[in-house]
Scaffold this active site. Sequence first.
Site, PDB file in Angstrom:
ATOM      1  N   HIS A 163      22.755  41.487  18.089  1.00  0.00           N
ATOM      2  CA  HIS A 163      21.143  41.566  19.115  1.00  0.00           C
ATOM      3  C   HIS A 163      21.588  40.173  20.272  1.00  0.00           C
ATOM      4  O   HIS A 163      21.436  40.699  21.471  1.00  0.00           O
ATOM      5  CB  HIS A 163      19.639  40.984  18.302  1.00  0.00           C
ATOM      6  CG  HIS A 163      18.456  41.515  19.310  1.00  0.00           C
ATOM      7  ND1 HIS A 163      17.827  41.981  19.219  1.00  0.00           N
ATOM      8  CD2 HIS A 163      18.547  40.061  20.047  1.00  0.00           C
ATOM      9  CE1 HIS A 163      17.228  41.743  19.833  1.00  0.00           C
ATOM     10  NE2 HIS A 163      17.503  40.734  20.595  1.00  0.00           N
ATOM     11  N   GLU A 164      21.361  39.092  19.853  1.00  0.00           N
ATOM     12  CA  GLU A 164      21.877  37.828  20.906  1.00  0.00           C
ATOM     13  C   GLU A 164      22.564  38.176  21.685  1.00  0.00           C
ATOM     14  O   GLU A 164      23.018  38.004  22.549  1.00  0.00           O
ATOM     15  CB  GLU A 164      21.791  36.984  20.167  1.00  0.00           C
ATOM     16  CG  GLU A 164      20.908  36.234  19.387  1.00  0.00           C
ATOM     17  CD  GLU A 164      19.638  36.597  19.943  1.00  0.00           C
ATOM     18  OE1 GLU A 164      19.136  36.045  21.024  1.00  0.00           O
ATOM     19  OE2 GLU A 164      18.453  36.105  19.278  1.00  0.00           O
ATOM     20  N   HIS A 167      22.232  40.504  24.002  1.00  0.00           N
ATOM     21  CA  HIS A 167      21.887  39.628  25.465  1.00  0.00           C
ATOM     22  C   HIS A 167      22.890  39.066  26.429  1.00  0.00           C
ATOM     23  O   HIS A 167      22.448  39.658  27.825  1.00  0.00           O
ATOM     24  CB  HIS A 167      21.049  39.034  25.120  1.00  0.00           C
ATOM     25  CG  HIS A 167      19.664  39.292  24.135  1.00  0.00           C
ATOM     26  ND1 HIS A 167      18.698  40.016  24.869  1.00  0.00           N
ATOM     27  CD2 HIS A 167      18.451  39.303  23.331  1.00  0.00           C
ATOM     28  CE1 HIS A 167      17.534  40.556  24.514  1.00  0.00           C
ATOM     29  NE2 HIS A 167      17.432  39.401  23.612  1.00  0.00           N
ATOM     30  N   HIS A 173      15.372  43.710  25.927  1.00  0.00           N
ATOM     31  CA  HIS A 173      14.691  44.787  24.142  1.00  0.00           C
ATOM     32  C   HIS A 173      14.280  45.432  25.505  1.00  0.00           C
ATOM     33  O   HIS A 173      13.408  45.554  26.847  1.00  0.00           O
ATOM     34  CB  HIS A 173      13.185  42.869  24.707  1.00  0.00           C
ATOM     35  CG  HIS A 173      13.297  41.797  23.834  1.00  0.00           C
ATOM     36  ND1 HIS A 173      13.327  40.640  24.360  1.00  0.00           N
ATOM     37  CD2 HIS A 173      14.769  41.734  22.717  1.00  0.00           C
ATOM     38  CE1 HIS A 173      14.321  39.819  23.187  1.00  0.00           C
ATOM     39  NE2 HIS A 173      14.683  40.342  22.424  1.00  0.00           N
TER      40      HIS A 173
END
Length: 263
Positions: A163-164, A167, A173
């Site tokens: 997830h990070e 980014h 998101h």
Amino acid sequence: MDIRASLSILLLLFGLSQASPLREFEAIFVSEPETVDITTQILETNKGSSEVLFEGDVVLPKNRNALICEDKSCFWKKNANNIVEVPYVVSGEFSINDKSVIANAISIFHAQTCIRFVPRSIQADYLSIENKDGCYSAIGRTGGKQVVSLNRKGCVYSGIAQHELNHALGFYHEQSRSDRDQYVRINWNNISPGMAYNFLKQKTNNQNTPYDYGSLMHYGKTAFAIQPGLETITPIPDENVQIGQRQGLSKIDILRINKLYGC
């Protein structure tokens, strides 16, 4: 796991060990949280963070005045072989167990996309994966040393690392999409006071891909709720659709990475 996948993870672990020597030996396996989605886990961990965060886990770089990543300057560069190399280092604070989790997360990108996280040598722009006070990252390439925080007490899971890192590749998101109101309803009255800014829409490049309820980048239904169990996000038209997961990048997440970087 096939031989190529096993070899890939072993090579990644070797790279991690070169980035910062291993100081201890522990068991290699770490379980994902079994009862909560990734966003809920991240938000819970980040409650004690001193970092100023947007949307729960996004750092606003000092060289930007908004969460905008519109041009190629904030994307990682592709080499002559059509491979996107993202240099990185890993803090020596992480155990061998932690590093194996990070290596597993990285291997997913390597197996499904043209992204290659490579141990940094002298590159000026690079990711520094560190044990800071929370789970967070900036959006896209910001230039110079760029911290991706994976706190050892709540963030070192493969799904959270993916997830990070996503980014850091330039992705917001899912519920921040410019067209999100066609797919989810934001229940503003259920959001904790002062937290509504986390639900603002962004100017996003949706790449002609469908809204993905199953994206690793999607909030869970109760993110920033004023009290436990209250829904802040409701899928429409079918309220029973599941949002928020913990397994890892979805097929559409992977498709978008490949489209964005021309893999």
